[in-house]
Design a protein around this motif. Structure first.
Motif, short mmCIF file in Angstrom:
data_model
loop_
_atom_site.label_atom_id
_atom_site.label_comp_id
_atom_site.label_asym_id
_atom_site.label_seq_id
_atom_site.Cartn_x
_atom_site.Cartn_y
_atom_site.Cartn_z
N GLY A 142 0.90 -1.06 -0.17
CA GLY A 142 -0.04 -0.17 0.14
C GLY A 142 0.69 1.23 -0.14
O GLY A 142 0.28 2.43 0.22
N LYS A 143 2.12 0.99 0.01
CA LYS A 143 2.93 2.22 -0.12
C LYS A 143 3.84 2.21 -1.19
O LYS A 143 4.42 1.33 -1.83
CB LYS A 143 3.95 2.31 1.20
N SER A 191 -1.77 3.07 -13.42
CA SER A 191 -2.03 1.56 -13.03
C SER A 191 -2.67 1.07 -14.22
O SER A 191 -3.14 1.59 -15.10
CB SER A 191 -3.00 1.58 -11.72
N ARG A 241 -13.45 -1.76 -2.87
CA ARG A 241 -12.79 -2.56 -1.94
C ARG A 241 -13.39 -4.06 -1.91
O ARG A 241 -12.75 -4.80 -1.83
CB ARG A 241 -12.60 -1.68 -0.60
N ARG A 288 -7.73 -0.48 -5.25
CA ARG A 288 -8.67 0.56 -4.40
C ARG A 288 -8.69 1.79 -5.12
O ARG A 288 -9.42 2.63 -5.21
CB ARG A 288 -8.25 0.46 -3.11
N ASN A 289 -7.31 2.22 -5.67
CA ASN A 289 -7.17 3.56 -6.41
C ASN A 289 -5.73 3.42 -7.23
O ASN A 289 -5.06 2.64 -6.83
CB ASN A 289 -7.11 4.73 -5.32
N THR A 331 -3.10 4.51 -6.83
CA THR A 331 -1.63 4.89 -6.24
C THR A 331 -1.53 3.56 -5.39
O THR A 331 -0.35 3.42 -4.52
CB THR A 331 -1.72 6.03 -5.44
N THR A 332 -2.32 2.64 -5.08
CA THR A 332 -2.18 1.67 -3.96
C THR A 332 -1.87 0.46 -4.75
O THR A 332 -2.54 -0.30 -5.73
CB THR A 332 -3.76 1.45 -3.26
N SER A 368 1.26 -7.38 -4.97
CA SER A 368 1.46 -5.84 -4.58
C SER A 368 3.15 -5.42 -4.45
O SER A 368 3.46 -4.55 -4.94
CB SER A 368 1.09 -5.77 -2.86
N ARG A 393 5.20 -2.62 -7.71
CA ARG A 393 5.76 -1.41 -7.49
C ARG A 393 6.83 -0.96 -8.62
O ARG A 393 7.57 -1.62 -8.74
CB ARG A 393 6.39 -1.44 -6.03
N ASN A 428 3.04 5.11 -10.33
CA ASN A 428 2.11 4.14 -9.90
C ASN A 428 2.24 2.67 -10.02
O ASN A 428 3.03 2.42 -10.81
CB ASN A 428 0.63 4.71 -10.86
#
Length: 379
Positions: A5-6, A12, A19, A88-89, A91-92, A144, A148, A153
């Motif tokens: 998440g960071k 994307s 969610r 979820r967005n 950037t996540t 995830s 990255r 994104n």
């Protein structure tokens, strides 16, 4: 421990999806791949079908400069990795919330479908492309970590590559022949385009998230969960709309009627795969040009597919002899892993290593005769 998440700000692969759509949304892919010529009958429909499918380098082949496969018929055995994600967005970094493998033996006349628990506690290998050094944690984090891109994104396709590598280590599968990422919106549209789907509900299940009319339940302002009337799915065969099908297969809490929690949800997901494929082959869909076109377009818009040089149509034609009654659903037994009182994830139980060995040796029929508890039933 690194946390999902960071980091990452690149565009994307998909826009954000709610969610709660984290459930098994891989069904559209199974439908598309197994539909073969039944759903793609004319040159015009083939063109529309193929053009609608999203494409991405899910296995890193293009970056590695892998040569294109020969333009010959696709031959078995085959392994396809099907993944539903919950971005979820933009950037996540996304998590892989539904992970299924479709195995097709050399005979190409049947298939075996099994789920890999998203909470499986595994060693995720290092992935220099994402500056990831490796970690032991839940499997769903592999996408995830792999997605990255420093300063950009997250990239779901790159995350898929690390997830595929991790699943290969777990299962002993040397190479996936195709893969797909599916989104929630497309899944629901496929069901609605078919006019709904008939499915057997094995026990009464009460929705955690939806009211009887399909509207969301209200969040509990004074505690956890939701409040208000619940949609109820009673035991027996029912005709489900898109929102009902998605809602049913996402339920996983014992309090809502799923005593075996996420393993029950995996079973319901697999049951729905067969029901959905069966509906796609029905005369009501195949013989109705308008409905057929809607299904094709909805399915095409619901996924990102990579056949490692072969198109989704190539795979559909190669698997044209597979029907719902020739898809064997598999359940892999598992249980929790604790570090003291801290829950770490899930682990496979006795027999699963033997299952993967049988898969490698093309001996799944013999294995299932000796281990009938590994077979998931529709009813």
């Amino acid at each position: 421990m690194a946390k999902a998440g960071k980091n990452g700000r690149k565009r994307s692969t998909w826009r954000a999806i709610p969610r709660w759509a984290r459930i098994c949304t891989i069904f559209g892919t199974v439908l598309m791949v197994l539909s073969g010529t039944a759903l793609v009958g004319t040159a015009a429909l083939k063109s529309r079908y193929e053009g609608a499918v999203g494409k991405a380098d899910l296995f890193g082949d293009e970056a590695a400069g892998a040569p294109a496969p020969p333009k010959s018929d696709i031959k078995g055995p085959l392994n396809l990795l099907l993944v539903g994600i919950d971005p979820r967005n933009p950037t996540t970094p996304p998590l892989a919330d539904s992970i299924m493998v479709l195995h097709v033996p050399a005979t190409m006349d049947r298939a075996y479908l099994f789920s890999v628990p998203r909470d499986l506690y595994v060693d995720i290998p290092a992935f220099p492309k994402a500056d990831f050094g490796g970690e032991t944690t839940k499997l769903n984090a592999a996408m995830s970590f792999g997605s990255r891109v420093p300063g950009q994104n997250p990239d779901a396709a790159r995350g898929f590559e690390l997830l595929a590598t991790t699943v290969q280590k777990i299962t002993g599968i040397k190479r996936f022949d195709a893969g797909a990422i599916i989104n929630f919106t497309g899944f629901q549209k496929i069901v609605d385009a078919m006019g709904g789907v008939d499915m057997y509900i094995e026990r009464e299940v009460r929705s955690e998230h939806r009211q009887p009319d399909g509207k969301p339940r209200e969040f509990n302002q004074h505690g956890e969960g939701y409040v208000g009337p619940q949609a109820v799915y009673t035991k027996g065969t029912h005709h489900l709309k898109g929102w009902q099908a998605l809602d049913y297969v996402r339920q996983r809490y014992p309090k809502n009627g799923v005593p075996d929690a996420d393993y029950g949800r995996q079973r319901h997901q697999q049951q729905f795969v067969k029901a959905m494929v069966g509906q796609a082959f029905s005369a009501d869909v195949v013989s109705n040009p308008i409905k057929l076109d809607r299904v094709i377009r909805a399915a095409g818009q619901s996924l990102i597919f990579n056949g490692r040089g072969h198109s989704v149509l190539d795979f559909g034609l190669a698997l044209k002899d597979i029907r719902p009654n020739t898809i064997q659903m598999i359940k892999l037994p598992g249980g929790p892993v604790f570090d003291g009182k801290t829950y770490k994830g899930e682990q496979f139980q006795d027999g699963v290593d033997d299952f993967f060995a049988a898969l490698k040796d093309e001996q799944l029929d013999a294995f299932l005769l000796e281990h009938p508890t590994f077979q998931n039933k529709t009813k």
